[in-house]
Scaffold this motif. Structure first.
Motif, short mmCIF file in Angstrom:
data_model
loop_
_atom_site.label_atom_id
_atom_site.label_comp_id
_atom_site.label_asym_id
_atom_site.label_seq_id
_atom_site.Cartn_x
_atom_site.Cartn_y
_atom_site.Cartn_z
N SER A 10 0.87 -1.18 0.00
CA SER A 10 0.00 0.00 0.00
C SER A 10 0.90 1.22 0.00
O SER A 10 2.12 1.12 0.15
N VAL A 17 -6.02 1.62 -0.07
CA VAL A 17 -5.90 0.65 -1.15
C VAL A 17 -4.80 -0.35 -0.83
O VAL A 17 -3.68 0.02 -0.49
N SER A 18 -5.12 -1.65 -0.96
CA SER A 18 -4.13 -2.72 -0.77
C SER A 18 -4.00 -3.52 -2.06
O SER A 18 -5.00 -3.87 -2.68
N TRP A 19 -2.76 -3.78 -2.46
CA TRP A 19 -2.51 -4.65 -3.60
C TRP A 19 -1.83 -5.92 -3.15
O TRP A 19 -1.09 -5.94 -2.17
N GLU A 33 -6.50 -6.62 -5.70
CA GLU A 33 -6.70 -5.35 -4.99
C GLU A 33 -7.91 -5.45 -4.08
O GLU A 33 -8.89 -6.14 -4.38
N TYR A 35 -9.86 -2.88 -0.58
CA TYR A 35 -9.99 -1.50 -0.10
C TYR A 35 -10.37 -1.47 1.38
O TYR A 35 -11.12 -2.33 1.85
N SER A 38 -5.90 -1.41 5.14
CA SER A 38 -4.81 -2.06 4.43
C SER A 38 -3.83 -2.77 5.36
O SER A 38 -3.32 -3.84 5.03
N ALA A 87 -8.78 -10.13 -2.70
CA ALA A 87 -7.66 -9.63 -3.48
C ALA A 87 -6.82 -10.77 -4.04
O ALA A 87 -6.38 -10.73 -5.20
N GLY A 324 -10.83 1.23 -6.28
CA GLY A 324 -9.52 1.21 -6.88
C GLY A 324 -9.55 0.77 -8.33
O GLY A 324 -10.53 0.16 -8.78
#
Length: 401
Positions: A10, A17-19, A33, A35, A38, A87, A324
């Motif tokens: 993040s 937002v977290s990936w 992804e 939200y 995070s 995610a 996102g």
């Protein structure tokens, strides 16, 4: 296609937002992804998810979805467990598409809707960009960065915003002019004065453009049943398209009562997770339109099942996007392959604003319609150099066979 490494990331500038990046021994990397929360999501991924998934075949998507959505806790909520699993699932579908050389919509059955009409949620450039706080303070209302500051716009000059959206081809706009009043009473009631104040937004739209644009009334689950119906009946002459989440969907029976008495469609709910929650919503006939968020409800694997259930009940589906760019791209693929897809939510301030700061490509949005990307997988990649930023917060778990 064994999973060799799982990364999470993040950015301090975008703390919600977290990936997740899922690496495979073949060198293919999938991007997912989600939200909100995070730090909690990253902790769950590396404490619980990674130990279960490292070394597993990345293409056994359904098996992994079943495992992660049937853990001892988090199996029916949109908490950190489900958001992390969502995610991860999105990333696995991205891998599947890249392995086969096919866009995601093709893996989901092929094109039904080459393009889908879009409606604009009237948020601004900095809406929900900071960490969320309880209440209705309309996060980031002072972030005017360009022509699409639609949050300040709908609150003060909704007629101008409506005209702008019509010019760009949008068929609808989502507004939430009554949220301020909910905070005063914790949703138990709304005064005549506050009703009139909130209705000014809708009145300006109808007076300026008539019925040339649909009005989606967002209620954010802030109201108790009697007050929600008071608002619905008051705005009925202004012809709203739907009432979205008038009350929290933690009481499906109350939501059903709202739907039975409301003068327009009821839409619910991006805050629900897994098909089991949506099954109750459908069985009790508590909504006219089903909304789901791919990053909160269980990922692509779970969302496509929710869409199928919704179709079996002869209801339309409209996915959430206020989160996102990766989730938006995945949503558009799902809608492209779904016969009962009604419309795709977009936030033009995000699409033309901060989404472009984070990813290389976005689904084409033109003339009020949105189309899926044609690249393999989801078709979205993080911008080069994003991981080198000073505000990166990330963790990595490696497979050690």
């Amino acid at each position: 296609m064994k999973i060799t490494k799982i990364e999470t990331m993040s950015l301090g500038e975008f703390p919600n937002v977290s990936w997740i990046m899922v690496h495979t021994e073949g060198g293919i990397v999938g991007l997912g992804e989600t939200y909100f929360g995070s730090e909690a999501v990253q902790s769950y991924v590396h404490e619980t998810l990674a130990p279960q998934m490292l070394g597993k075949d990345a293409l056994r998507i359904e098996a992994h979805s079943h495992t992660l959505l049937n853990n001892y806790v988090g199996y029916k909520s949109s908490g950190a467990e489900i958001r992390g699993a969502s995610a991860f699932d999105i990333a696995l579908w991205d891998i599947f598409g890249k392995v086969t050389g096919q866009p995601l919509y093709q893996l989901l059955g092929g094109l039904v809707n080459p393009k889908l009409r879009a409606y604009n949620t009237c948020a601004g450039y900095r809406y929900v960009r900071s960490r969320p706080t309880w209440g209705t303070d309309n996060w980031g209302i002072n972030g005017n960065e360009g022509p699409y500051e639609d949050l300040e716009g709908f609150l003060t000059r909704a007629d101008e915003v409506a005209e702008s959206l019509i010019d760009e081809g949008y068929f609808g706009m989502k507004v939430w002019p009554f949220d301020f009043a909910a905070e005063k009473t914790r949703g138990t009631d709304i005064s005549v004065a506050d009703l009139k104040k909130g209705m000014v937004t809708l009145e300006k739209i109808r007076e300026r453009v008539g019925d040339k644009i649909e009005i989606f009334l967002e209620m954010h689950g802030l109201w108790q049943l009697p007050a929600a119906l008071k608002i619905a009946n008051a705005v009925a002459p202004l012809r709203p398209y739907w009432f979205e989440d008038p009350i929290k969907p933690n009481n499906i029976n109350a939501l059903r009562q709202f739907r039975e008495n409301a003068p327009a469609w009821t839409a619910a709910s991006e805050t629900l997770a897994t098909r089991w929650s949506f099954r109750e919503l459908l069985e009790q006939e508590a909504t006219d339109v089903v909304i789901a968020d791919l990053g909160w409800s269980g990922g692509i694997s779970e969302a496509r099942k929710v869409v199928s259930m919704t179709e079996a009940y002869n209801l339309p589906f409209a996915p959430h996007d206020c989160s996102g760019p990766v989730q938006l791209a995945a949503c558009v693929h799902l809608c492209a392959a779904s016969p009962n897809a009604l419309t795709q939510e977009v936030v033009r301030a995000f699409y033309h604003g901060w989404y472009t700061e984070l990813v290389e490509d976005l689904p084409e949005l033109a003339g009020g319609f949105i189309s899926p990307l044609e690249k393999p997988g989801i078709g979205v990649e993080l911008k080069p150099g994003l991981r080198d930023r000073a505000d990166v917060r990330g963790r990595t778990s490696d497979w050690n066979p």
